[in-house]
Design a protein around this motif. Structure first.
Motif, PDB file in Angstrom:
ATOM      1  N   LYS A 364       0.902  -1.028  -0.121  1.00 49.49           N
ATOM      2  CA  LYS A 364      -0.244  -0.003  -0.083  1.00 49.49           C
ATOM      3  C   LYS A 364       0.982   1.336   0.000  1.00 49.49           C
ATOM      4  CE  LYS A 364      -3.836   2.415   2.855  1.00 49.49           C
ATOM      5  NZ  LYS A 364      -4.365   2.208   4.011  1.00 49.49           N
ATOM      6  N   SER A 365       1.894   1.320   0.873  1.00 50.37           N
ATOM      7  CA  SER A 365       2.915   2.344   0.868  1.00 50.37           C
ATOM      8  C   SER A 365       3.364   2.761  -0.339  1.00 50.37           C
ATOM      9  CB  SER A 365       3.721   2.168   1.886  1.00 50.37           C
ATOM     10  OG  SER A 365       4.832   3.172   2.193  1.00 50.37           O
ATOM     11  N   ARG A 372       2.014   9.289  -6.226  1.00 45.74           N
ATOM     12  CA  ARG A 372       2.312  10.716  -5.852  1.00 45.74           C
ATOM     13  C   ARG A 372       3.616  11.139  -6.630  1.00 45.74           C
ATOM     14  NH1 ARG A 372      -0.359  12.755  -1.453  1.00 45.74           N
ATOM     15  NH2 ARG A 372       0.520  14.828  -2.079  1.00 45.74           N
ATOM     16  N   SER A 373       4.546  10.280  -7.033  1.00 41.59           N
ATOM     17  CA  SER A 373       5.876  10.722  -7.395  1.00 41.59           C
ATOM     18  C   SER A 373       5.952  10.745  -9.006  1.00 41.59           C
ATOM     19  CB  SER A 373       6.743   9.895  -6.750  1.00 41.59           C
ATOM     20  OG  SER A 373       6.817   8.463  -7.327  1.00 41.59           O
ATOM     21  N   ASP A 374       4.963  10.440  -9.572  1.00 41.47           N
ATOM     22  CA  ASP A 374       4.810  10.123 -11.109  1.00 41.47           C
ATOM     23  C   ASP A 374       5.066  11.476 -11.640  1.00 41.47           C
ATOM     24  OD1 ASP A 374       4.432   8.859 -13.555  1.00 41.47           O
ATOM     25  OD2 ASP A 374       2.389   9.350 -13.654  1.00 41.47           O
ATOM     26  N   GLU A 382       5.961  21.960  -2.670  1.00 43.59           N
ATOM     27  CA  GLU A 382       5.218  21.391  -1.759  1.00 43.59           C
ATOM     28  C   GLU A 382       4.953  19.899  -1.963  1.00 43.59           C
ATOM     29  OE1 GLU A 382       1.624  23.295  -0.411  1.00 43.59           O
ATOM     30  OE2 GLU A 382       2.835  25.313   0.111  1.00 43.59           O
ATOM     31  N   ASP A 383       4.485  19.631  -3.343  1.00 38.89           N
ATOM     32  CA  ASP A 383       4.249  18.440  -3.793  1.00 38.89           C
ATOM     33  C   ASP A 383       5.458  17.488  -3.783  1.00 38.89           C
ATOM     34  OD1 ASP A 383       1.586  18.720  -4.065  1.00 38.89           O
ATOM     35  OD2 ASP A 383       1.800  19.440  -6.452  1.00 38.89           O
ATOM     36  N   ALA A 471      16.208   8.473 -10.109  1.00 38.76           N
ATOM     37  CA  ALA A 471      16.561   7.643  -9.009  1.00 38.76           C
ATOM     38  C   ALA A 471      15.023   7.178  -8.703  1.00 38.76           C
ATOM     39  CB  ALA A 471      17.032   8.301  -7.726  1.00 38.76           C
ATOM     40  N   ARG A 472      14.059   7.825  -8.964  1.00 37.04           N
ATOM     41  CA  ARG A 472      12.785   7.471  -8.488  1.00 37.04           C
ATOM     42  C   ARG A 472      12.139   6.341  -9.623  1.00 37.04           C
ATOM     43  NH1 ARG A 472       7.994   6.866 -11.756  1.00 37.04           N
ATOM     44  NH2 ARG A 472       5.956   6.829 -10.325  1.00 37.04           N
TER      45      ARG A 472
END
Length: 483
Positions: A364-365, A372-374, A382-383, A471-472
């Motif tokens: 889930k995490s 959210r990181s897409d 802030e995002d 890195a993401r």
């Protein structure tokens, strides 16, 4: 063999007087001088196995004690112990303790490593249906040519319910300003043998897949409490920036554990502890921001100005940490973890074991982080900060459950995943520092000082952002270790 259930409370030496007066009002306190010698191999084989071996002389007889614990924690110390009288301070090893299962060469290598000299005042008191042994210990740890003084209160449950230990701790806090104790006497000795620590990092948490979820949470929360308290003590004795950082990490990990296990532990006290931990984290965060600002400053004049602000901030932080609010938070939280109302929920509400819970929670995490990181390079400050917090929570969860994934393949995947998260956090952290620095300078009246512009240099935001997205993408391309 017996089971020992004990709550340790740390007090200042000058606070022992009021506690002893309180004790005498409860009944006659017995005074004893105790000398304990702790044995281990030069390589600390017993400590690595979770065992301690000591002999203690109380003025009339020698007693040998072996204790066994599962991991390190804070709050209640629940340990198995084996005691027997011996003829001298040298141990007499038999087949009736866990030591019997150790290799002969280990037993042959046992030798005294350190000793403790303690003046103990103690008595048994009754609280409701519970009997509690209260011991006020003023002592010295001796190892080689080193020595370290300590003063603590041990509350050992002789009979009844553990709730009584924490109720008594609150009573004693009103007299002596107690802090939650997180180290055993044997740990004090081992720590004295080592170099002086500038900080205490998170420790490995032993878990098993079939362990109950509530017990897994207790182990994780206890480890977080321990990390915080070890670093809090270092911060109060000295002001090393790394200890302050690790104290904050301990609090963040604890807050993440509350969020992760919310479906299991939420009760009428949950919101109180969540809010109080947020308050305490902010107190530490305000000082930590100045540490980071100081490290980034290049101008001598600016560094001097920041150093003055840091000194004042540390003085304020010491007052906060010494407050009844901060002390009570740690003791009450340890009590809630050990015996809170959430533990009375039906087992059916908790599902399967911690292994099943961990896999679902991590999945889930991870999904939330990926969503959210897409398109990370297109996000605002802030995002991106929210993505950074999600990455931290995912990392903390991955570290909490590392003990469930110790097989060769799973361990390799776990290590790669942690490395991937670290790479994302490093880049997002740099971006966050760049975004926060102007406001931090302005709030402290430093934005017009010579050298302030240098705080904002040293990293190319565009390049760092591109590396953060790379890195993401590398992280989300990894095969999760929990699947």
């Amino acid at each position: 063999m017996a089971n020992e259930i004990e709550l340790k409370l740390q007090i200042a030496p000058q606070a022992a007087g009021p506690v002893l007066q309180w004790g005498e009002a409860q009944g006659e306190m017995e005074r004893r001088n105790l000398r304990s010698v702790y044995f281990d191999t030069p390589g600390r084989s017993l400590a690595m196995a979770g065992l301690s071996l000591r002999t203690r002389f109380d003025g009339t007889r020698h007693v040998q004690t072996v204790k066994a614990a599962q991991g390190k924690s804070a709050g209640l110390f629940a340990r198995r112990e084996w005691e027997k009288p011996v003829s001298s301070e040298w141990p007499e090893l038999g087949a009736d303790t866990p030591l019997a299962g150790l290799p002969p060469q280990t037993l042959d290598a046992l030798a005294p490593l350190f000793s403790l000299e303690v003046e103990r005042h103690g008595l048994d008191i009754v609280r409701g249906d519970s009997v509690i042994e209260v011991a006020v210990d003023n002592g010295i740890v001796l190892a080689d040519d080193r020595r370290s003084a300590f003063c603590e209160i041990e509350l050992e449950l002789k009979s009844g319910a553990p709730h009584a230990l924490f109720a008594l701790a609150r009573e004693l806090d009103a007299l002596a300003g107690v802090r939650l104790g997180v180290t055993t006497k044997s740990e004090r000795g081992y720590r004295l043998l080592d170099a002086v620590a500038e900080s205490a990092k998170a420790e490995f948490i032993p878990l098993s897949a079939d362990q109950r979820v509530e017990d897994g949470f207790a182990a994780i929360a206890g480890a977080c409490l321990r990390q915080y308290r070890l670093n809090e003590d270092i911060v109060l004795r000295r002001h090393p920036p790394e200890a302050l950082h690790q104290a904050r990490v301990g609090l963040r990990r604890l807050r993440s554990a509350l969020t992760l296990f919310k479906p299991v532990v939420e009760d009428e006290r949950y919101s109180h502890f969540r809010d109080e931990l947020k308050w305490l984290a902010k107190q530490l965060g305000d000082v930590r921001d100045l540490d980071v600002l100081y490290d980034r400053a290049r101008s001598g004049e600016l560094r001097i100005a920041i150093a003055r602000l840091r000194e004042d901030a540390h003085g304020g932080l010491e007052a906060v940490l010494g407050s009844a609010r901060a002390r009570a938070l740690m003791v009450d939280l340890a009590g809630w973890v050990a015996v809170g109302a959430w533990r009375d929920a039906p087992d059916a509400a908790r599902g399967g074991g911690i292994g099943e819970f961990a896999a679902e929670a991590l999945e889930k995490s991870f999904r939330k982080f990926k969503k959210r990181s897409d398109g990370l390079t297109r996000l605002g400050d802030e995002d991106r900060h929210e993505v950074r917090k999600l990455a931290k929570k995912l990392r903390y969860g991955s570290e909490f459950f590392a003990g469930l994934y110790t097989g060769k393949k799973a361990a390799k995947r776990h290590a790669r995943f942690i490395d991937g998260l670290q790479a994302v956090q490093d880049k997002l952290g740099t971006l966050n520092d760049l975004a926060a620095a102007p406001g931090l300078l302005a709030r402290n009246g430093l934005d017009d000082m010579a050298g302030a512009e240098g705080v904002l240099s040293g990293a190319d935001a565009t390049d760092t952002l591109a590396k953060a997205e790379a890195a993401r993408d590398a992280l989300v391309g990894l095969k999760p270790f929990w699947r």
